[in-house]
Design an enzyme around this catalytic site. Structure first.
Site, PDB file in Angstrom:
ATOM      1  N   GLU A 182     -10.277  13.236  -0.730  1.00 26.03           N
ATOM      2  CA  GLU A 182     -11.355  14.416  -1.310  1.00 26.03           C
ATOM      3  C   GLU A 182     -10.359  14.892  -2.208  1.00 26.03           C
ATOM      4  O   GLU A 182      -9.745  16.247  -2.311  1.00 26.03           O
ATOM      5  CB  GLU A 182     -11.898  14.442  -0.501  1.00 26.03           C
ATOM      6  CG  GLU A 182     -13.253  15.502  -1.089  1.00 26.03           C
ATOM      7  CD  GLU A 182     -14.564  14.316  -1.821  1.00 26.03           C
ATOM      8  OE1 GLU A 182     -14.118  13.588  -0.833  1.00 26.03           O
ATOM      9  OE2 GLU A 182     -14.579  14.818  -2.565  1.00 26.03           O
ATOM     10  N   SER A 183     -10.721  14.112  -3.638  1.00 23.83           N
ATOM     11  CA  SER A 183      -9.981  15.207  -5.020  1.00 23.83           C
ATOM     12  C   SER A 183     -10.003  16.943  -5.206  1.00 23.83           C
ATOM     13  O   SER A 183      -9.200  17.217  -4.916  1.00 23.83           O
ATOM     14  CB  SER A 183      -9.712  13.877  -6.008  1.00 23.83           C
ATOM     15  OG  SER A 183     -11.298  14.487  -6.301  1.00 23.83           O
ATOM     16  N   CYS A 229      -6.439   6.452  -5.822  1.00 24.93           N
ATOM     17  CA  CYS A 229      -7.738   6.784  -5.659  1.00 24.93           C
ATOM     18  C   CYS A 229      -8.318   8.611  -6.080  1.00 24.93           C
ATOM     19  O   CYS A 229      -8.591   8.433  -7.230  1.00 24.93           O
ATOM     20  CB  CYS A 229      -8.189   6.750  -4.740  1.00 24.93           C
ATOM     21  SG  CYS A 229     -10.204   6.429  -3.861  1.00 24.93           S
ATOM     22  N   ARG A 242     -15.613   4.704  -2.513  1.00 27.53           N
ATOM     23  CA  ARG A 242     -15.701   5.821  -3.606  1.00 27.53           C
ATOM     24  C   ARG A 242     -15.078   5.556  -4.205  1.00 27.53           C
ATOM     25  O   ARG A 242     -14.133   6.651  -4.886  1.00 27.53           O
ATOM     26  CB  ARG A 242     -16.088   7.335  -2.723  1.00 27.53           C
ATOM     27  CG  ARG A 242     -17.564   6.992  -1.134  1.00 27.53           C
ATOM     28  CD  ARG A 242     -17.840   8.836  -0.653  1.00 27.53           C
ATOM     29  NE  ARG A 242     -16.269   8.829  -0.141  1.00 27.53           N
ATOM     30  CZ  ARG A 242     -15.343   9.392  -0.052  1.00 27.53           C
ATOM     31  NH1 ARG A 242     -15.615  10.608  -1.379  1.00 27.53           N
ATOM     32  NH2 ARG A 242     -14.677   9.099   0.671  1.00 27.53           N
ATOM     33  N   HIS A 283      -7.349   1.124  -2.988  1.00 27.89           N
ATOM     34  CA  HIS A 283      -6.008   1.743  -1.982  1.00 27.89           C
ATOM     35  C   HIS A 283      -5.091   0.743  -1.510  1.00 27.89           C
ATOM     36  O   HIS A 283      -5.403   0.151  -0.415  1.00 27.89           O
ATOM     37  CB  HIS A 283      -6.974   1.644  -0.657  1.00 27.89           C
ATOM     38  CG  HIS A 283      -7.130   3.531  -0.807  1.00 27.89           C
ATOM     39  ND1 HIS A 283      -7.455   4.558  -0.656  1.00 27.89           N
ATOM     40  CD2 HIS A 283      -8.587   3.293  -1.369  1.00 27.89           C
ATOM     41  CE1 HIS A 283      -8.400   5.661  -0.684  1.00 27.89           C
ATOM     42  NE2 HIS A 283      -8.919   5.005  -1.060  1.00 27.89           N
ATOM     43  N   GLU A 331      -2.796   0.922   0.404  1.00 24.09           N
ATOM     44  CA  GLU A 331      -2.250   1.298   1.721  1.00 24.09           C
ATOM     45  C   GLU A 331      -2.257   0.844   2.790  1.00 24.09           C
ATOM     46  O   GLU A 331      -2.011   0.626   3.792  1.00 24.09           O
ATOM     47  CB  GLU A 331      -2.110   2.867   1.578  1.00 24.09           C
ATOM     48  CG  GLU A 331      -3.389   4.038   1.505  1.00 24.09           C
ATOM     49  CD  GLU A 331      -3.773   3.931   0.452  1.00 24.09           C
ATOM     50  OE1 GLU A 331      -3.203   3.229  -0.158  1.00 24.09           O
ATOM     51  OE2 GLU A 331      -5.005   4.717   1.008  1.00 24.09           O
TER      52      GLU A 331
HETATM   53  N1  GLN Z   1     -14.727   9.693  -4.753  1.00 19.00           N
HETATM   54  C1  GLN Z   1     -12.931  10.674  -4.019  1.00 19.00           C
HETATM   55  C2  GLN Z   1     -13.499  11.377  -4.770  1.00 19.00           C
HETATM   56  O1  GLN Z   1     -13.403  11.371  -6.104  1.00 19.00           O
HETATM   57  C3  GLN Z   1     -12.119   9.563  -4.356  1.00 19.00           C
HETATM   58  C4  GLN Z   1     -12.201   8.426  -3.219  1.00 19.00           C
HETATM   59  C5  GLN Z   1     -10.549   8.030  -2.382  1.00 19.00           C
HETATM   60  O2  GLN Z   1      -9.970   8.360  -2.493  1.00 19.00           O
HETATM   61  N2  GLN Z   1     -10.894   7.179  -1.246  1.00 19.00           N
HETATM   62  O3  GLN Z   1     -12.153  12.416  -4.128  1.00 19.00           O
END
Ligand code: GLN
Length: 196
Positions: free
Chosen positions: A51-52, A82, A142, A177, A179
């Site tokens: 989660e950024s 991501c 996401r 991802h 990983e």
């Molecule tokens: N949507 C997330 C974000 O903006 C990122 C999603 C993820 O890292 N899988 O933080």
């Protein structure tokens, strides 16, 4: 012996460590980065997904922001995936003056968060990645997408019009991802950047 550090503030840290260890086949070490002073002991860094907004907050709290910027500027190879991609970007679509999210501006890219819409929470796609002979099956969760790239940025893969992999010098940024799949070809690109 190569040492790679995975930023371990939030997100899918253990998956990255396992994937890197698989890709390196015992030819190096993978460590968690939580405190100042640890990054400089690593030859490469990974910024995981998660989660950024949480990662931004923890970066500030742990005093790692400046070290990360310095590492990127010094030319250390960095794999950003991501939420990590959100972190290294220069600008985020639709966010102006939101103090919770301050992209570090390490790559000349603009991104959109959750670019594939809530109805496509997660999906897989076969990507044509520059330099790969066969498609690469990528997992998106996401996912953000890169909406604009600067002239120094090489686009490596797209889904439709959305850029989902790009490289600028020592930074390799992915919306998906690597990983979470067994195919280690993306990690091999990163390991090659460490060798060069
Ligand atoms: N949507 C997330 C974000 O903006 C990122 C999603 C993820 O890292 N899988 O933080």
């Amino acid at each position: 012996m190569q040492r790679i550090g995975v930023l371990a503030l939030q997100g899918d840290v253990s998956e990255h460590i396992a994937a890197l260890e698989r890709a390196m086949r015992g030819q190096g070490e993978v460590v968690e980065i939580r405190k100042p002073g640890q990054m400089e002991q690593c030859q490469g860094l990974v910024l995981p997904g998660g989660e950024s907004t949480a990662i931004f907050r923890q970066l500030e709290r742990s005093g790692l922001t400046e070290e990360l910027k310095a590492a990127a500027i010094s030319g250390k190879p960095i794999l950003a995936t991501c939420a990590g991609l959100v972190l290294v970007s220069k600008e985020i679509d639709g966010i102006e003056g939101d103090s919770r999210v301050k992209p570090l501006g390490l790559m000349d890219i603009k991104i959109s968060r959750n670019a594939f819409g809530p109805q496509r929470e997660s999906f897989e796609a076969d990507l044509e990645i520059v330099g790969m002979e066969r498609p690469y099956r990528a997992v998106f969760i996401r996912a953000p997408a890169i909406s604009e790239v600067g002239s120094g940025v090489q686009v490596l893969a797209k889904v439709g019009d959305a850029v989902v992999a790009a490289r600028q010098k020592n930074l390799l940024a992915l919306a998906f991802h690597p990983e979470l799949t067994d195919d280690s070809r993306v990690h091999q690109i990163f390991l090659k950047m460490l060798e060069d």
